[in-house]
Design an enzyme around this catalytic site. Structure first.
Site, mmCIF file in Angstrom:
data_model
loop_
_atom_site.group_PDB
_atom_site.id
_atom_site.type_symbol
_atom_site.label_atom_id
_atom_site.label_comp_id
_atom_site.label_asym_id
_atom_site.label_seq_id
_atom_site.Cartn_x
_atom_site.Cartn_y
_atom_site.Cartn_z
ATOM 1 N N ARG A 1 14.711 -0.911 -12.941
ATOM 2 C CA ARG A 1 13.904 -0.497 -11.805
ATOM 3 C C ARG A 1 13.682 -1.795 -10.944
ATOM 4 N NH1 ARG A 1 11.773 4.263 -11.777
ATOM 5 N NH2 ARG A 1 11.160 5.474 -13.716
ATOM 6 N N ARG B 1 7.957 1.050 1.054
ATOM 7 C CA ARG B 1 7.952 -0.301 0.989
ATOM 8 C C ARG B 1 6.999 -0.846 -0.234
ATOM 9 N NH1 ARG B 1 5.096 -2.657 5.154
ATOM 10 N NH2 ARG B 1 6.387 -4.296 5.549
ATOM 11 N N HIS C 1 2.940 1.378 -9.075
ATOM 12 C CA HIS C 1 3.835 0.575 -9.311
ATOM 13 C C HIS C 1 3.251 -0.589 -10.076
ATOM 14 C CE1 HIS C 1 7.339 2.837 -7.583
ATOM 15 N NE2 HIS C 1 6.505 3.119 -6.813
ATOM 16 N N ARG D 1 6.385 13.928 -7.140
ATOM 17 C CA ARG D 1 7.759 13.225 -6.934
ATOM 18 C C ARG D 1 8.548 13.329 -8.460
ATOM 19 N NH1 ARG D 1 10.455 7.235 -6.328
ATOM 20 N NH2 ARG D 1 9.115 6.687 -8.023
ATOM 21 N N GLU E 1 17.727 6.351 -1.144
ATOM 22 C CA GLU E 1 17.278 4.937 -1.436
ATOM 23 C C GLU E 1 18.532 4.191 -1.958
ATOM 24 O OE1 GLU E 1 14.690 5.520 -4.976
ATOM 25 O OE2 GLU E 1 15.522 7.346 -5.445
ATOM 26 N N ASP F 1 15.340 0.123 -3.828
ATOM 27 C CA ASP F 1 16.709 0.294 -4.572
ATOM 28 C C ASP F 1 17.631 -0.288 -3.691
ATOM 29 O OD1 ASP F 1 16.258 1.722 -7.316
ATOM 30 O OD2 ASP F 1 14.636 2.464 -6.241
#
Length: 922
Positions: A753, A619, A151, A420, A541, A581
């Protein structure tokens, strides 16, 4: 910058004060030497004016800052940004080194072990009367896995991080060695060279990262930390068992603490993660593991020079020696060197066969490749037992011990990669397969119940849907190609290479059955045997998904076809909960509470169905994305949530903060394991909070949710305010990740996002996702319960770990916020009416929330109960605040049409420096 002063530091922190002054002085000397006295004086003037503005919100200081910034030529602005930004980085290094120093000093005393250490966890376990059998049972089922993700909140280049690690090494050297004056002078010169190099190294990337670049960045932490820190953790844990309780001595410790990764396997919204990228990721990871093993085996061969005429080796060891290709007469009486030469030859063959990797040293002869890492482990165990047999156990407990554990932990795959993908992609892919196979003409039009019935029936058949004679769309072809690479990895590297498949935006049973159907296509689900080769992990989420997750899992576990699959996975089902999210959807308080209630619902559902629950916590680094201290967060989980196992994502700049340094990394790994042990063994009987507390949380959440949604999603013009008062547009163009910042390419907040959403609010110093709505909620609670509302909240803070952690995290994030600086960002909003109305609401809620936190905690000021963190944050402000002020000026220029590329460069540099100063900002 060479006038750094921390007057309120206690004496034990004097070395930290010295290090920061030393590094600040060296940086100041570098700026003065390379940029000139005028640039240095300007930096100091901006620092002093920023301090005045921060302290008093002084209007004169505001005007002076605006005058300085308005007259600042862009090239000079960049020098100012770099000076303050680098100071933040250097202060981080000094703080990390001080934590290491204090940990070592504490270990040398008779004081009780600190919370967050295995020694503390074992002392608690002994006090609670945990038996050997109980501890053994915990270890047998335990899994503790930090999962690195790509990320994009780590904004530094690898080159800059390497330079900073060299500075950290030199500071550490000063602590551990007693220098002569000449050696001390040499160390200081080396520090000057490192800072000089850092100043002249570009901190920004000139091109956007590719996924493979992200993989390479992640692998650097294995070199620096994981490959050595994890074996060291296990050795200290094993030795500590006997020291804590003689009954526990010699207890077998399985490798329950293992690394995971999303980098190279997470394709949710990232079109650049392809089958080729996954294959390359697997090869890069495996090559790193094999390369490390080859180096360690070679070093062991140099160390174990024992003469066979002086020691008697067992028969198993003799067999290993005789199988070695080493026939040198010079080593005919050195059995361990010959055996290790054979191990090295087999490892070299393995590296070549699996990854085309050439060994660092040529093997002494041909040997067959290992079929699995367990075969290598068996040979190393044979050497270990032989050393123990002839009284050389001390030799077995050095490098060999660490290598045996490393092989067990990392295997030939290094880290478990998760696949994923978004549930919508699975639905489209399965729909096309069903249509082309003539099974179902329009899967997308089916209801959820119809989909479940169709897929449940389909999964009883071993017949795949796909055919090599048919041509499929690009999306379906790409999804099947990824899964074929995964199946190949299972065959070559073992199931540990890719054990988990995570489904983003999961909200129904069909989402999991679709993945099972796709796994069947490539031989990772075997209907005849009912054997499933990967865990299928739903990710819940959004607020609505969290509220329904217990019901969804109840329906799933009622399906015979799925329960049969689950039995092949040991009747363990993993569920992932998304913090980011859910926070963007409903705000920090509601997100935290719905996550807690979701865990309670899952615990009850799984208990009813006789299935073990393993939670995977998604997290982030910031409080607004579930961040905060890991130890407290784990212990604050509901009783029964940790059943010996937990997985947690480690994201963005948090990875560098936690794992760039070997000692800091080992401590963070230990903290994760210690918290898991305590929560699983010692917190199980902790009573649930009383009904009044639960009702109060529902009440708080309802009001906070209303306030947050009213601002973010129901206020006309809020999206415009957000985009104009933050750096969201500039973050999107910063080369800090391979994944787009929006899921759909649209500008709506719903499509943004969570990571850039939180990161943007941190940059303007509001940290809004980490607190907004709490003040309104507390005011409403006290108004509705005038007799006992505040007393109840104070009791909850004192007695309930969940609520205490929630408040503590807000305490921290509010301390990092600055409403005066935020007001200057608000001035960037073009519409004065919009600016005034929205900022006034935010400022009022900010003040209300601070008042609520202080009222509940009984503090007179934020972080009063955490003076170390309070000092750290307050002492950074004089070096973070100027970065904000310069950033605001450059944003004005950029948005008014200034096309000078250095303006954008300056904005990006300021983003980097602010993120460094705040540390957990994304």
């Amino acid at each position: 910058m060479d006038q750094v002063s921390y007057p309120d530091m206690p004496e034990k922190d004097a070395p930290l004060r010295y290090d920061i002054r030393l590094l600040g002085r060296i940086l100041g000397e570098t700026v003065r030497a390379l940029e000139g006295q005028a640039a240095f004086d300007l930096v100091e003037r901006i620092r002093r004016t920023s301090v005045e503005f921060h302290r008093d919100e002084d209007e004169r200081a505001r005007r002076e800052l605006e005058e300085i910034m308005g007259a600042l030529a862009t090239p000079l602005a960049i020098r100012v940004i770099r000076a303050f930004g680098y100071f933040s980085h250097l202060a981080n290094i000094a703080e990390d080194q001080h934590h290491i120093r204090r940990t070592r000093a504490h270990a040398m005393t008779e004081a009780p072990p600190r919370p967050g250490t295995m020694a503390h966890a074992l002392a608690r376990a002994r006090k609670e009367g945990i038996s050997r059998a109980q501890l053994e049972a915990f270890l047998a089922r335990a899994l503790c896995s930090p999962v690195l993700t790509a990320h994009p909140t780590e904004v530094r280049r690898r080159s800059s991080i390497d330079r900073e690690m060299e500075i950290a090494r030199l500071l550490d050297e000063r602590d551990r060695m007693r220098f002569t004056p000449e050696e001390l002078a040499a160390n200081r010169k080396a520090l000057r060279r490192s800072v000089l190099t850092l100043w002249q190294t570009s901190i920004l990337r000139s091109t956007r990262l590719r996924v493979i670049d992200e993989v390479a960045n992640g692998l650097a932490y294995y070199d620096h930390t994981f490959l050595r820190a994890l074996p060291r953790f296990y050795a200290e844990f094993e030795d500590g068992l006997g020291a804590a309780d003689p009954e526990w001595r010699g207890l077998d410790v399985p490798s329950f603490l293992r690394m995971g990764s999303w980098i190279g396997g997470d394709r949710d919204g990232n079109p650049f993660v392809t089958a080729e990228v996954l294959a390359q990721t697997l090869a890069m990871q495996g090559s790193r593991a094999l390369g490390f093993f080859l180096g360690e085996v070679h070093a062991l061969g140099a160390e174990l020079s024992l003469d066979g005429r002086m020691v008697r080796i067992p028969e198993a060891m003799r067999t290993l020696v005789d199988s070695s290709p080493d026939r040198s007469p010079e080593r005919q009486h050195e059995p361990y060197r010959r055996a290790l030469a054979g191990v090295y030859a087999r490892l070299a063959a393995t590296a070549g066969t699996l990854f085309g990797l050439a060994p660092p040293h040529a093997a002494l002869g041909a040997a067959p490749a290992y079929g699995a890492a367990s075969e290598l482990k068996y040979d190393l165990d044979t050497i270990h037992r032989s050393l123990e047999a002839h009284g050389s156990g001390g030799l077995a407990r050095g490098r060999l011990r660490a290598l045996r554990r490393a092989v067990d932990v990392f295997g030939f795959h290094l880290a478990a990669i998760d696949l994923r993908q978004n549930a919508d992609v699975h639905a489209r892919t399965v729909g096309e397969l069903l249509e082309m196979a003539g099974v179902c003409a329009d899967y997308q039009a089916m209801t959820e119940a119809e989909r479940v019935a169709l897929l449940a029936a389909e999964l009883t058949s071993p017949r795949p849907l796909g055919s090599s004679l048919l041509t499929y769309g690009e999306e379906t072809t790409g999804e099947i190609a990824i899964l074929r690479v995964a199946a190949d990895a299972h065959r070559r590297l073992g199931p540990g290479a890719l054990p988990h498949y995570v489904i983003s935006k999961a909200d129904g049973v069909s989402d999991l059955l679709e993945v099972a159907t796709l796994l069947r296509e490539v031989g990772l689900f075997h209907p005849r045997e009912g054997r499933l080769d990967m865990d299928i992990v739903p990710l819940f989420e959004t607020i609505s998904d969290l509220r329904r997750c217990g019901q969804v899992m109840e329906e799933l576990l009622a399906l015979p076809v799925y329960r049969r699959m689950l039995r092949s996975r040991g009747d363990i089902q993993e569920v992932m909960l998304g913090y980011s999210d859910s926070n963007k959807d409903g705000g920090y308080l509601t997100s935290s509470w719905e996550l807690y209630k979701a865990e309670l619902a899952l615990i009850q559902t799984f208990r009813r169905n006789g299935v073990a629950l393993r939670l995977f916590h998604g997290r982030g680094g910031s409080v607004g994305r579930g961040g905060g201290p890991s130890y407290q967060a784990i212990l604050a989980q509901p009783p029964g949530a940790l059943q010996g196992a937990i997985r947690i994502t480690e994201q963005g700049e948090v990875i560098a903060a936690k794992y760039a340094n070997l000692d800091v990394g080992r401590r963070n790994l230990e903290t994760l394991a210690a918290a898991t042990l305590e929560a699983s063994l010692l917190e199980v009987e902790r009573p649930e909070p009383p009904p009044a507390s639960l009702a109060a949380m529902d009440q708080l959440s309802r009001h906070a949710y209303g306030a947050y949604r009213a601002l973010v999603y129901e206020t006309e013009g809020f999206e415009q305010y957000f985009r104009e008062s933050t750096v969201i547009g500039e973050i999107a163009s910063l080369n800090i990740g391979s994944r787009p910042s929006s899921r759909s390419g649209q500008r709506r907040i719903e499509d943004l996002r969570a990571i850039p959403w939180v990161f943007s609010w941190a940059q303007c110093r509001l940290m809004l996702p980490g607190w907004y709505g709490f003040g309104t909620a507390v005011d409403a609670c006290i108004r509705e319960r005038p007799a006992d509302g505040l007393a109840l909240l104070r009791a909850m803070y004192g007695d309930w770990p969940f609520f205490r952690t929630l408040i503590s995290n807000m305490d921290m994030v509010l301390a990092k916020s600055d409403i005066a600086i935020a007001s200057r960002y608000a001035e960037l909003v073009a519409d004065p009416g919009l600016r005034r109305s929205i900022f006034a609401r935010i400022a009022a809620e900010w003040r209300s929330t601070i008042a609520a936190v202080l009222a509940i905690t009984g503090q007179k000021a934020l972080l009063e109960d955490n003076p170390l963190l309070d000092r750290s944050i307050r002492n950074r402000f004089p070096y973070i605040d100027p970065l904000n002020h310069v950033q605001i000026e450059l944003l004005r220029r950029h948005r008014s049409g200034d096309t000078d590329p250095s303006v954008v460069e300056g904005i990006h540099l300021s983003i980097n420096g602010i993120a460094a100063g705040l540390r957990n900002s994304g």
